[in-house]
Design a protein around this motif. Structure first.
Motif, PDB file in Angstrom:
ATOM      1  N   LEU A 283       0.568  -1.175  -0.014  1.00  0.00           N
ATOM      2  CA  LEU A 283       0.048   0.212   0.031  1.00  0.00           C
ATOM      3  C   LEU A 283       0.709   1.220  -0.004  1.00  0.00           C
ATOM      4  CD1 LEU A 283      -2.693  -0.862   2.762  1.00  0.00           C
ATOM      5  CD2 LEU A 283      -3.045  -0.622  -0.122  1.00  0.00           C
ATOM      6  N   ALA A 284       1.869   1.281   0.726  1.00  0.00           N
ATOM      7  CA  ALA A 284       2.761   2.266   0.638  1.00  0.00           C
ATOM      8  C   ALA A 284       3.662   2.550  -0.539  1.00  0.00           C
ATOM      9  CB  ALA A 284       3.824   2.303   1.924  1.00  0.00           C
ATOM     10  N   LEU A 285       3.710   1.684  -1.325  1.00  0.00           N
ATOM     11  CA  LEU A 285       4.223   1.764  -2.520  1.00  0.00           C
ATOM     12  C   LEU A 285       3.332   2.254  -3.732  1.00  0.00           C
ATOM     13  CD1 LEU A 285       6.670  -1.409  -2.824  1.00  0.00           C
ATOM     14  CD2 LEU A 285       7.384   0.863  -2.836  1.00  0.00           C
ATOM     15  N   LEU A 286       2.169   1.745  -3.528  1.00  0.00           N
ATOM     16  CA  LEU A 286       1.070   2.133  -4.274  1.00  0.00           C
ATOM     17  C   LEU A 286       0.754   3.614  -4.349  1.00  0.00           C
ATOM     18  CD1 LEU A 286      -0.977  -1.243  -4.389  1.00  0.00           C
ATOM     19  CD2 LEU A 286       0.385  -0.207  -6.548  1.00  0.00           C
TER      20      LEU A 286
ATOM     21  N   SER B 214      -7.021 -10.111  12.361  1.00  0.00           N
ATOM     22  CA  SER B 214      -6.948  -9.999  11.145  1.00  0.00           C
ATOM     23  C   SER B 214      -7.164  -8.419  10.918  1.00  0.00           C
ATOM     24  CB  SER B 214      -7.667 -10.694  10.062  1.00  0.00           C
ATOM     25  OG  SER B 214      -7.340 -12.135  10.105  1.00  0.00           O
ATOM     26  N   LEU B 215      -8.414  -8.080  11.578  1.00  0.00           N
ATOM     27  CA  LEU B 215      -8.745  -6.515  11.543  1.00  0.00           C
ATOM     28  C   LEU B 215      -7.529  -5.725  12.187  1.00  0.00           C
ATOM     29  CD1 LEU B 215     -10.949  -4.374  10.723  1.00  0.00           C
ATOM     30  CD2 LEU B 215     -11.942  -4.860  13.074  1.00  0.00           C
ATOM     31  N   TYR B 216      -7.215  -6.003  13.364  1.00  0.00           N
ATOM     32  CA  TYR B 216      -6.032  -5.557  13.915  1.00  0.00           C
ATOM     33  C   TYR B 216      -5.017  -5.199  13.104  1.00  0.00           C
ATOM     34  CZ  TYR B 216      -3.290  -4.039  18.071  1.00  0.00           C
ATOM     35  OH  TYR B 216      -2.342  -3.489  19.081  1.00  0.00           O
ATOM     36  N   LEU B 217      -4.533  -6.314  12.464  1.00  0.00           N
ATOM     37  CA  LEU B 217      -3.376  -6.286  11.513  1.00  0.00           C
ATOM     38  C   LEU B 217      -3.220  -5.313  10.449  1.00  0.00           C
ATOM     39  CD1 LEU B 217      -1.995 -10.038  11.655  1.00  0.00           C
ATOM     40  CD2 LEU B 217      -1.244  -8.024  13.003  1.00  0.00           C
ATOM     41  N   VAL B 218      -4.591  -5.197   9.876  1.00  0.00           N
ATOM     42  CA  VAL B 218      -4.716  -4.718   8.536  1.00  0.00           C
ATOM     43  C   VAL B 218      -5.129  -3.203   8.461  1.00  0.00           C
ATOM     44  CG1 VAL B 218      -4.773  -7.033   7.471  1.00  0.00           C
ATOM     45  CG2 VAL B 218      -6.973  -5.421   7.889  1.00  0.00           C
ATOM     46  N   HIS B 219      -5.940  -2.694   9.536  1.00  0.00           N
ATOM     47  CA  HIS B 219      -6.728  -1.534   9.468  1.00  0.00           C
ATOM     48  C   HIS B 219      -5.804  -0.486   9.429  1.00  0.00           C
ATOM     49  CE1 HIS B 219      -5.862  -1.317  13.842  1.00  0.00           C
ATOM     50  NE2 HIS B 219      -6.196  -0.119  13.735  1.00  0.00           N
ATOM     51  N   VAL B 220      -4.646  -0.148  10.046  1.00  0.00           N
ATOM     52  CA  VAL B 220      -3.999   1.166   9.992  1.00  0.00           C
ATOM     53  C   VAL B 220      -3.500   1.409   8.622  1.00  0.00           C
ATOM     54  CG1 VAL B 220      -1.769   2.184  10.760  1.00  0.00           C
ATOM     55  CG2 VAL B 220      -3.506   1.504  12.290  1.00  0.00           C
ATOM     56  N   PRO B 221      -2.600   0.557   8.151  1.00  0.00           N
ATOM     57  CA  PRO B 221      -2.219   0.880   6.547  1.00  0.00           C
ATOM     58  C   PRO B 221      -3.307   1.052   5.566  1.00  0.00           C
ATOM     59  CG  PRO B 221      -1.206  -1.405   7.389  1.00  0.00           C
ATOM     60  CD  PRO B 221      -2.351  -0.915   8.369  1.00  0.00           C
ATOM     61  N   ILE B 222      -4.526   0.520   5.870  1.00  0.00           N
ATOM     62  CA  ILE B 222      -5.621   0.979   4.945  1.00  0.00           C
ATOM     63  C   ILE B 222      -6.068   2.199   5.197  1.00  0.00           C
ATOM     64  CG2 ILE B 222      -8.156   0.180   4.347  1.00  0.00           C
ATOM     65  CD1 ILE B 222      -7.350  -2.584   4.715  1.00  0.00           C
ATOM     66  N   ILE B 223      -6.206   2.767   6.408  1.00  0.00           N
ATOM     67  CA  ILE B 223      -6.650   4.011   6.903  1.00  0.00           C
ATOM     68  C   ILE B 223      -5.662   4.882   6.431  1.00  0.00           C
ATOM     69  CG2 ILE B 223      -6.973   5.493   9.057  1.00  0.00           C
ATOM     70  CD1 ILE B 223      -8.077   3.030  10.395  1.00  0.00           C
ATOM     71  N   VAL B 224      -4.464   4.914   6.604  1.00  0.00           N
ATOM     72  CA  VAL B 224      -3.338   5.894   6.124  1.00  0.00           C
ATOM     73  C   VAL B 224      -3.428   5.765   4.593  1.00  0.00           C
ATOM     74  CG1 VAL B 224      -0.855   6.305   5.932  1.00  0.00           C
ATOM     75  CG2 VAL B 224      -1.937   5.328   8.109  1.00  0.00           C
ATOM     76  N   ALA B 225      -3.412   4.808   3.893  1.00  0.00           N
ATOM     77  CA  ALA B 225      -3.556   4.859   2.388  1.00  0.00           C
ATOM     78  C   ALA B 225      -4.441   5.523   1.733  1.00  0.00           C
ATOM     79  CB  ALA B 225      -3.435   3.509   1.775  1.00  0.00           C
ATOM     80  N   LEU B 226      -5.770   5.548   2.524  1.00  0.00           N
ATOM     81  CA  LEU B 226      -7.081   6.049   1.910  1.00  0.00           C
ATOM     82  C   LEU B 226      -7.077   7.631   2.274  1.00  0.00           C
ATOM     83  CD1 LEU B 226     -10.004   3.665   2.740  1.00  0.00           C
ATOM     84  CD2 LEU B 226      -9.117   4.272   0.472  1.00  0.00           C
ATOM     85  N   SER B 227      -6.510   7.960   3.345  1.00  0.00           N
ATOM     86  CA  SER B 227      -6.292   9.254   3.570  1.00  0.00           C
ATOM     87  C   SER B 227      -5.449  10.121   2.725  1.00  0.00           C
ATOM     88  CB  SER B 227      -5.649   9.349   5.053  1.00  0.00           C
ATOM     89  OG  SER B 227      -4.209   9.420   5.110  1.00  0.00           O
TER      90      SER B 227
END
Length: 404
Positions: free
Chosen positions: A119-122, A317-330
């Motif tokens: 996500l950080a690369l995309l 799973s939710l705990y592991l994936v949510h922050v990268p998604i929030i940051v990428a969408l922001s």
């Protein structure tokens, strides 16, 4: 004294509590997209009195966004559910436990770091364009292989790619020290009031001196001690439930535990010692919530409903994936309003968590069992007289992942 009802094999209420805690952590990080709320953690201009951000921070509504406090609930839950299988009197295969635990947690963690790096690369995460100070601090720009490797090493203390992994470090530390925690809880169980007082003091000392080991590990010990003293807790719970006003006692206990968990937010600025003291009481507040979930039947029935069970099932799973998604969408939706970004972030995190659970976490369950049996069997074949025991079949079980 009323007879104790049988304890169910699956502690569904605790699964539901885990799901609620995971959802609170997600809402907490989404709320940090708002600069005034982020400022309460990162420094800067805090919410104006009377604003929505102020009510979500300095009132009981803080329970909706109490992410760090929810992590303490996770820690106490882990201590509780990982200790219970060791107390049934059957042999426990430690040669299987350690590799099983390592794979069970380690594989999803590595996959979550890969997801975060992708996500950080995309989506470019330039802190100069961040929506809030928290997003800026959580951004990774640019992404280099060295940063990825550093995030794989918990001792490096670099969790920039996936911020929640800091707590997994303590989860793994406790898992590796489980025999010490359980042994101390069993040997010293008669002095449980003193042990709880020492745990509170250790947390206070750790918070005051910024010694994270003292700050976080006692929460696991409180959970282990509660598992050892579960018959006593259940006897008290059954007695309270038999009272005519038992429901009122449980309601007060639930409200008091929840408010104690977030009580640091009600302390006026300029009273750091009081706030630090209240931090020391957070593991006890988390324990109070767990006891209410186990012994107050209406609450246990509520948390056993399918939506809460579903949230508990995907909580790790939710705990592991949510922050990268929030940051990428922001960053991806910089032109959109904050409510739109927040809503899409929550929906996206839940959707990705479901996929992550089926594609990664469930498979890590089977792989961990296979690897544990392989290691244990290899050890037994080479040293037949030194096998530590056969796997315990717990009378009561919860998720093998503990709280996370």
């Amino acid at each position: 004294m009323p007879a104790l009802p049988p304890l169910p094999r699956r502690l569904s209420a605790l699964d539901g509590l885990r799901g609620v805690a995971a959802l609170i952590v997600v809402v907490h990080h989404v709320s940090l997209l708002y600069p005034p709320i982020a400022a309460t953690y990162m420094g800067g201009q805090t919410p104006h009195p009377g604003s929505i951000s102020w009510w979500l921070t300095y009132s009981p509504l803080k329970l909706l966004t109490a992410g760090p406090e929810a992590v303490i609930v996770f820690f106490v839950l882990s201590g509780f559910v990982l200790t219970l299988p060791l107390l049934n009197g059957r042999p426990f295969d430690w040669m299987s436990y350690y590799p099983r635990r390592l794979v069970r947690i380690g594989l999803p963690v590595v996959c979550s770091i890969l997801l975060a790096a992708a996500l950080a690369l995309l989506v470019t995460q330039n802190p100069e364009h961040a929506r809030s100070s928290w997003v800026a601090a959580t951004s990774v720009y640019p992404v280099w292989i060295e940063r990825f490797v550093a995030n794989l090493d918990p001792m490096a203390g670099d969790f920039a790619l996936n911020n929640p992994l800091w707590s997994i470090y303590w989860e793994m530390a406790f898992s590796m020290m489980l025999p010490l925690f359980v042994g101390a809880a069993v040997l010293l169980r008669r002095w449980w009031p003193l042990l709880l007082a020492l745990a509170v003091f250790a947390v206070f000392l750790g918070k005051d001196s910024r010694a994270d080991g003292f700050h976080y590990l006692p929460a696991f010990f409180v959970g282990a001690l509660a598992a050892v003293g579960l018959p006593r807790l259940r006897a008290v719970g059954t007695r309270i439930s038999s009272w005519r006003v038992g429901w009122l006692v449980w309601l007060v206990a639930l409200a008091a535990s929840a408010l104690l968990l977030i009580s640091t937010w009600f302390v006026p600025a300029g009273h750091p010692m009081t706030s630090t003291t209240l931090v020391g009481l957070q593991p006890l507040a988390a324990l109070g919530l767990i006891v209410c979930c186990l012994e107050w039947r209406p609450l246990g029935a509520l948390l056993s409903l399918q939506p809460f069970q579903w949230a508990g099932r995907i909580s790790f799973s939710l705990y592991l994936v949510h922050v990268p998604i929030i940051v990428a969408l922001s960053y991806l939706l910089r032109g959109a309003s904050l409510p739109v970004v927040a809503g899409l972030a929550i929906v996206s995190a839940l959707g990705v968590a479901v996929l992550f659970y089926w594609l990664v976490e469930r498979r890590s369950h089977g792989l961990s069992r296979w690897f544990g049996k392989l290691v244990s069997g290899t050890f037994a074949s080479r040293y037949p007289g030194e096998r530590p025991g056969s796997p315990a079949q717990p009378a009561t079980r919860s998720s093998e992942a503990g709280a996370l």
